[in-house]
Motif scaffolding. Structure first.
Motif, PDB file in Angstrom:
ATOM      1  N   LEU A   4       0.829  -1.200   0.000  1.00  0.00           N
ATOM      2  CA  LEU A   4       0.000   0.000   0.000  1.00  0.00           C
ATOM      3  C   LEU A   4       0.861   1.246   0.000  1.00  0.00           C
ATOM      4  O   LEU A   4       0.364   2.344  -0.163  1.00  0.00           O
ATOM      5  N   ILE A 158      -5.421   2.672  11.702  1.00  0.00           N
ATOM      6  CA  ILE A 158      -5.244   2.061  10.379  1.00  0.00           C
ATOM      7  C   ILE A 158      -6.287   0.958  10.219  1.00  0.00           C
ATOM      8  O   ILE A 158      -6.405   0.083  11.069  1.00  0.00           O
ATOM      9  N   GLN A 161      -8.831  -3.704   7.221  1.00  0.00           N
ATOM     10  CA  GLN A 161      -8.778  -4.151   5.834  1.00  0.00           C
ATOM     11  C   GLN A 161      -7.416  -3.874   5.219  1.00  0.00           C
ATOM     12  O   GLN A 161      -6.950  -4.628   4.349  1.00  0.00           O
ATOM     13  N   THR A 162      -6.761  -2.805   5.668  1.00  0.00           N
ATOM     14  CA  THR A 162      -5.415  -2.516   5.172  1.00  0.00           C
ATOM     15  C   THR A 162      -4.471  -3.653   5.522  1.00  0.00           C
ATOM     16  O   THR A 162      -3.660  -4.087   4.695  1.00  0.00           O
ATOM     17  N   ASN A 165      -5.209  -6.620   3.369  1.00  0.00           N
ATOM     18  CA  ASN A 165      -4.724  -6.437   2.004  1.00  0.00           C
ATOM     19  C   ASN A 165      -3.211  -6.641   1.903  1.00  0.00           C
ATOM     20  O   ASN A 165      -2.698  -7.101   0.872  1.00  0.00           O
ATOM     21  N   LEU A 295       1.466   3.883   5.887  1.00  0.00           N
ATOM     22  CA  LEU A 295       0.078   3.455   5.709  1.00  0.00           C
ATOM     23  C   LEU A 295      -0.806   4.648   6.042  1.00  0.00           C
ATOM     24  O   LEU A 295      -0.323   5.676   6.514  1.00  0.00           O
ATOM     25  N   ARG A 296      -2.083   4.514   5.815  1.00  0.00           N
ATOM     26  CA  ARG A 296      -2.980   5.636   6.074  1.00  0.00           C
ATOM     27  C   ARG A 296      -4.109   5.209   7.003  1.00  0.00           C
ATOM     28  O   ARG A 296      -4.630   4.101   6.904  1.00  0.00           O
ATOM     29  N   ASP A 315       4.409  -3.231   8.426  1.00  0.00           N
ATOM     30  CA  ASP A 315       3.121  -3.685   7.902  1.00  0.00           C
ATOM     31  C   ASP A 315       2.226  -4.217   9.010  1.00  0.00           C
ATOM     32  O   ASP A 315       1.103  -4.639   8.755  1.00  0.00           O
TER      33      ASP A 315
END
Length: 397
Positions: A4, A158, A161-162, A165, A295-296, A315
């Motif tokens: 991502l 965060i 779902q991030t 993924n 990440l966001r 991650d």
């Protein structure tokens, strides 16, 4: 592994790199980002008040009359989390024990006092012959050091779902990296703790209160045991729960609202260039496969946490790091699996890995086995100058 974060050779990454070098989450008015131990930019007056209430509790030394112990690790949070400021890391180690080799067979020793070994006792308990809790026989025992708590509210925000993924548990892309989402004891996605075994900041606080300070709270209303045996009568004068829900909420808000570690601001164009070169090396040897640069967060009712870029360099997934990482197990992790370390704030650490087994960044990199072995081997083939640039970049985080 699906990424991502933007690749370092992508044109848009220059903007990302510049943003990170400037401290990422700078204040809206252009002022420097908050420093270590300071609150997030953009909090409301009410949120700042809760932050200050929590910081007061975080720094407060508790007494046995207030509920400390009877078995405990330290008498205040800042005994462990004080470097470089409140909420940081520390030099006091926590003794932790488990039994079992795999996630499916991991025993957290709940019936024998739990995984945290409390090595101090109140005077009342010591007078009846109990001075510390012994590790259970046959358990794997390790000494772990406290992580930085900075920016954990952003990490919590965060989206799950991030993480899903990013995960590639079957290594479908064939890159040798097969991260997977950690799980709590009840099966929820975890993102905190060395074994990604804690889901929320509040749970992190509740567990720390009972296991490290011996403070009962609404989530854990009963005192810990002495290796599974009940504590003697009369050694705990404070009524349970010793900490109420409002206090737990204040502690939680302090941690949630801690600003992330600011990046080092280069002092010259030459230093900026060296850091940038080191960042390219970081990418070229495959480190972002686990240490994802940014990440966001998702939508949040708290503007300071709403859709923010989070330069955590992780991650948040579990990876099997081979025999080099062998230690305790977790409810959803084997003894060789660890959650990817967040690299932000790395420049404030003097030793590395959770057990501080590495005294230099070079040693820390060379300890990467399992899924990290390929990047480790690429590091060993780097020339001297490339390694120096890489360390320059890591020490800017």
């Amino acid at each position: 592994m699906m990424q991502l974060a933007m690749r370092l050779d992508h044109p848009a990454t220059l903007a990302l790199s510049a943003l990170l070098a400037a401290g990422c989450a700078g204040k809206p008015d252009g002022l420097p980002p908050p420093g270590p131990g300071e609150p997030l930019a953009g909090l409301t007056p009410a949120q700042l008040e809760r932050f200050e209430q929590g910081r007061s509790l975080f720094r407060r030394g508790f007494t046995p009359a207030e509920g400390l112990g009877p078995l405990y690790v330290e008498d205040r949070c800042t005994s462990c989390h004080d470097l470089p400021a409140s909420g940081g890391s520390g030099v006091e180690a926590l003794t932790v024990a488990t039994r079992g080799d795999s996630a499916s067979s991991c025993d957290d020793l709940h019936t024998q006092g739990g995984p945290v070994i409390q090595e101090r006792a109140t005077l009342a308990l010591a007078r009846v012959g109990v001075e510390r809790e012994p590790p259970p026989p046959g358990a794997t025992v390790v000494r772990l050091y406290p992580p930085l708590l900075y920016g954990l509210g952003l990490v919590e925000a965060i989206p799950e779902q991030t993480l899903e993924n990013l995960a590639d548990p079957d290594d479908l892309d064939g890159d040798g990296v097969s991260g997977r989402v950690g799980r709590t004891a009840d099966g929820r996605p975890g993102r905190f703790g060395r074994k990604a075994s804690v889901a929320t900041i509040r749970e992190l606080v509740e567990v720390a209160l009972i296991t490290e300070l011996g403070l009962t709270n609404p989530a854990y209303p009963k005192e810990e045991t002495d290796a599974g045996a009940p504590l003697p009568d009369g050694v705990d004068p404070a009524p349970d729960p010793e900490v109420d829900s409002a206090a737990v909420s204040a502690w939680t808000d302090f941690v949630r609202f801690l600003a992330p570690p600011p990046r080092l601001v280069p002092s010259s164009p030459a230093e900026r260039d060296s850091i940038w070169r080191g960042e390219r090396v970081f990418h070229d040897i495959g480190c972002p496969s686990c240490h994802v640069p940014a990440l966001r967060t998702g939508p949040s009712a708290i503007p300071a946490l709403d859709r923010k870029l989070v330069p955590l360099y992780s991650d948040l997934l579990l990876h099997d790091m081979g025999a080099e990482a062998r230690g305790i197990c977790g409810p959803g992790a084997s003894r060789t699996e660890v959650r990817t370390a967040r690299l932000w704030g790395l420049r404030w650490l003097s030793s590395y890995w959770a057990d501080h087994r590495a005294s230099t960044l070079r040693e820390a990199i060379l300890l990467h086995g399992g899924e990290g072995a390929a990047s480790r081997e690429q590091f060993t083939r780097l020339g001297w100058a490339a390694q120096v640039y890489l360390f320059k970049f890591l020490n800017s985080l």
